[in-house]
Design a protein around this motif. Sequence first.
Motif, PDB file in Angstrom:
ATOM      1  N   ALA A  29       0.872  -1.169   0.000  1.00 43.92           N
ATOM      2  CA  ALA A  29       0.000   0.000   0.000  1.00 43.92           C
ATOM      3  C   ALA A  29       0.901   1.208   0.000  1.00 43.92           C
ATOM      4  O   ALA A  29       1.649   1.425   0.926  1.00 43.92           O
ATOM      5  N   VAL A  30       0.836   1.994  -1.054  1.00 43.56           N
ATOM      6  CA  VAL A  30       1.757   3.104  -1.216  1.00 43.56           C
ATOM      7  C   VAL A  30       1.019   4.407  -1.089  1.00 43.56           C
ATOM      8  O   VAL A  30       0.058   4.522  -0.361  1.00 43.56           O
ATOM      9  N   ASP A 103       5.665   4.370   5.746  1.00 48.62           N
ATOM     10  CA  ASP A 103       5.832   4.703   4.332  1.00 48.62           C
ATOM     11  C   ASP A 103       4.947   3.849   3.425  1.00 48.62           C
ATOM     12  O   ASP A 103       4.435   4.338   2.419  1.00 48.62           O
ATOM     13  N   PHE A 104       4.790   2.583   3.772  1.00 46.40           N
ATOM     14  CA  PHE A 104       3.908   1.720   2.983  1.00 46.40           C
ATOM     15  C   PHE A 104       3.537   0.512   3.836  1.00 46.40           C
ATOM     16  O   PHE A 104       4.117   0.268   4.889  1.00 46.40           O
ATOM     17  N   VAL A 105       2.538  -0.245   3.366  1.00 49.29           N
ATOM     18  CA  VAL A 105       2.036  -1.402   4.096  1.00 49.29           C
ATOM     19  C   VAL A 105       2.154  -2.642   3.228  1.00 49.29           C
ATOM     20  O   VAL A 105       1.798  -2.616   2.041  1.00 49.29           O
ATOM     21  N   GLU A 122       2.029 -22.827   7.467  1.00 50.93           N
ATOM     22  CA  GLU A 122       1.138 -21.689   7.285  1.00 50.93           C
ATOM     23  C   GLU A 122       1.767 -20.403   7.816  1.00 50.93           C
ATOM     24  O   GLU A 122       2.488 -20.414   8.799  1.00 50.93           O
ATOM     25  N   VAL A 123       1.501 -19.325   7.128  1.00 60.61           N
ATOM     26  CA  VAL A 123       1.817 -17.985   7.610  1.00 60.61           C
ATOM     27  C   VAL A 123       0.494 -17.237   7.696  1.00 60.61           C
ATOM     28  O   VAL A 123      -0.199 -17.101   6.689  1.00 60.61           O
ATOM     29  N   PRO A 124       0.085 -16.783   8.882  1.00 61.66           N
ATOM     30  CA  PRO A 124      -1.231 -16.155   9.018  1.00 61.66           C
ATOM     31  C   PRO A 124      -1.357 -14.902   8.171  1.00 61.66           C
ATOM     32  O   PRO A 124      -0.383 -14.196   7.917  1.00 61.66           O
ATOM     33  N   ARG A 125      -2.590 -14.666   7.737  1.00 59.12           N
ATOM     34  CA  ARG A 125      -2.871 -13.417   7.047  1.00 59.12           C
ATOM     35  C   ARG A 125      -2.590 -12.260   7.994  1.00 59.12           C
ATOM     36  O   ARG A 125      -2.897 -12.313   9.179  1.00 59.12           O
ATOM     37  N   GLY A 126      -1.996 -11.209   7.480  1.00 59.47           N
ATOM     38  CA  GLY A 126      -1.694 -10.057   8.322  1.00 59.47           C
ATOM     39  C   GLY A 126      -1.140  -8.921   7.492  1.00 59.47           C
ATOM     40  O   GLY A 126      -1.240  -8.917   6.267  1.00 59.47           O
ATOM     41  N   TYR A 127      -0.541  -7.955   8.171  1.00 58.06           N
ATOM     42  CA  TYR A 127       0.060  -6.835   7.470  1.00 58.06           C
ATOM     43  C   TYR A 127       1.213  -6.273   8.284  1.00 58.06           C
ATOM     44  O   TYR A 127       1.220  -6.337   9.510  1.00 58.06           O
ATOM     45  N   ALA A 128       2.189  -5.771   7.561  1.00 54.85           N
ATOM     46  CA  ALA A 128       3.381  -5.174   8.169  1.00 54.85           C
ATOM     47  C   ALA A 128       3.463  -3.710   7.760  1.00 54.85           C
ATOM     48  O   ALA A 128       3.361  -3.384   6.580  1.00 54.85           O
ATOM     49  N   CYS A 129       3.617  -2.853   8.748  1.00 52.95           N
ATOM     50  CA  CYS A 129       3.770  -1.411   8.511  1.00 52.95           C
ATOM     51  C   CYS A 129       5.257  -1.137   8.321  1.00 52.95           C
ATOM     52  O   CYS A 129       6.055  -1.400   9.217  1.00 52.95           O
ATOM     53  N   MET A 130       5.630  -0.619   7.163  1.00 51.48           N
ATOM     54  CA  MET A 130       7.034  -0.517   6.777  1.00 51.48           C
ATOM     55  C   MET A 130       7.504   0.943   6.689  1.00 51.48           C
ATOM     56  O   MET A 130       6.743   1.826   6.303  1.00 51.48           O
ATOM     57  N   ARG A 131       8.763   1.136   7.046  1.00 49.49           N
ATOM     58  CA  ARG A 131       9.402   2.447   6.866  1.00 49.49           C
ATOM     59  C   ARG A 131      10.713   2.239   6.131  1.00 49.49           C
ATOM     60  O   ARG A 131      11.531   1.393   6.502  1.00 49.49           O
ATOM     61  N   ASN A 132      10.910   3.011   5.075  1.00 43.65           N
ATOM     62  CA  ASN A 132      12.127   2.904   4.286  1.00 43.65           C
ATOM     63  C   ASN A 132      13.349   3.179   5.148  1.00 43.65           C
ATOM     64  O   ASN A 132      13.328   4.061   6.016  1.00 43.65           O
ATOM     65  N   PRO A 138       7.712   8.879   2.121  1.00 43.69           N
ATOM     66  CA  PRO A 138       6.412   9.452   1.767  1.00 43.69           C
ATOM     67  C   PRO A 138       5.447   9.538   2.940  1.00 43.69           C
ATOM     68  O   PRO A 138       4.488  10.300   2.894  1.00 43.69           O
ATOM     69  N   GLY A 139       5.701   8.763   4.017  1.00 46.36           N
ATOM     70  CA  GLY A 139       4.824   8.816   5.175  1.00 46.36           C
ATOM     71  C   GLY A 139       5.089   9.974   6.103  1.00 46.36           C
ATOM     72  O   GLY A 139       4.297  10.234   7.025  1.00 46.36           O
TER      73      GLY A 139
END
Length: 212
Positions: A29-30, A103-105, A122-132, A138-139
């Motif tokens: 997600a940008v 910065d992106f997800v 298995e790797v559970p569904r999820g999301y990681a909040c990333m910073r360059n 951009p965040g």
Amino acid sequence: MRALPGGSAARSALVRGSPVLLAVVVSAAVSGCQKSSDPGPDRPASSVSSGAGAVFLAVDECSSRGRASFAEVPCTSERAAARVVARHDGRVADGPECPPRTDFVLHISENRPSVDEDGNGEVPRGYACMRNLEEPHPGDPGGGGGPRTIVGDCVYGAGETEVRETACDGSGAKAPEYRVTVAVTDRSLCPAATELYVTLDGGKPVGCAVRV
């Protein structure tokens, strides 16, 4: 973005990618804002390969970034491009928000990769909040992107009742028209000079914006 009743307004939202069942699948997600109640346009999904850590892309771990893939790598690696600042299971819509300067997800889809967190396939569904690890960010306030609109960000008119985020320094595709100067709990608390009310996430959901 739709206007709040009684005045102009905007809402920022995640731009979500299309999950594709590759090994472990994510989408980045940008930058950009979308309509307050509509999902963003689909973006190409990117495959991710798991590292050797106990948790895939845990907080403070790093990922590489290519045109079509992301991989967990040591943060000391020359390939390291971004660091995980927050990691949550489940869908973004149902879980905690990413930190303001994300910065992106990376959206991680549940699947059965050959290497996973605990050996059960298995790797559970999820999301990681990333910073360059390096600029651009951009965040950051005024950066023109990231998954959230925050104080210091700029927007431009994208329709009669819509705005989208853009870089405050004019480096984006569109010139900035308004800047969010403060976040408050209710629009009645905005300064008198406020010309646009922007719906934000968090405990102070109203952004007071002025022309730039």
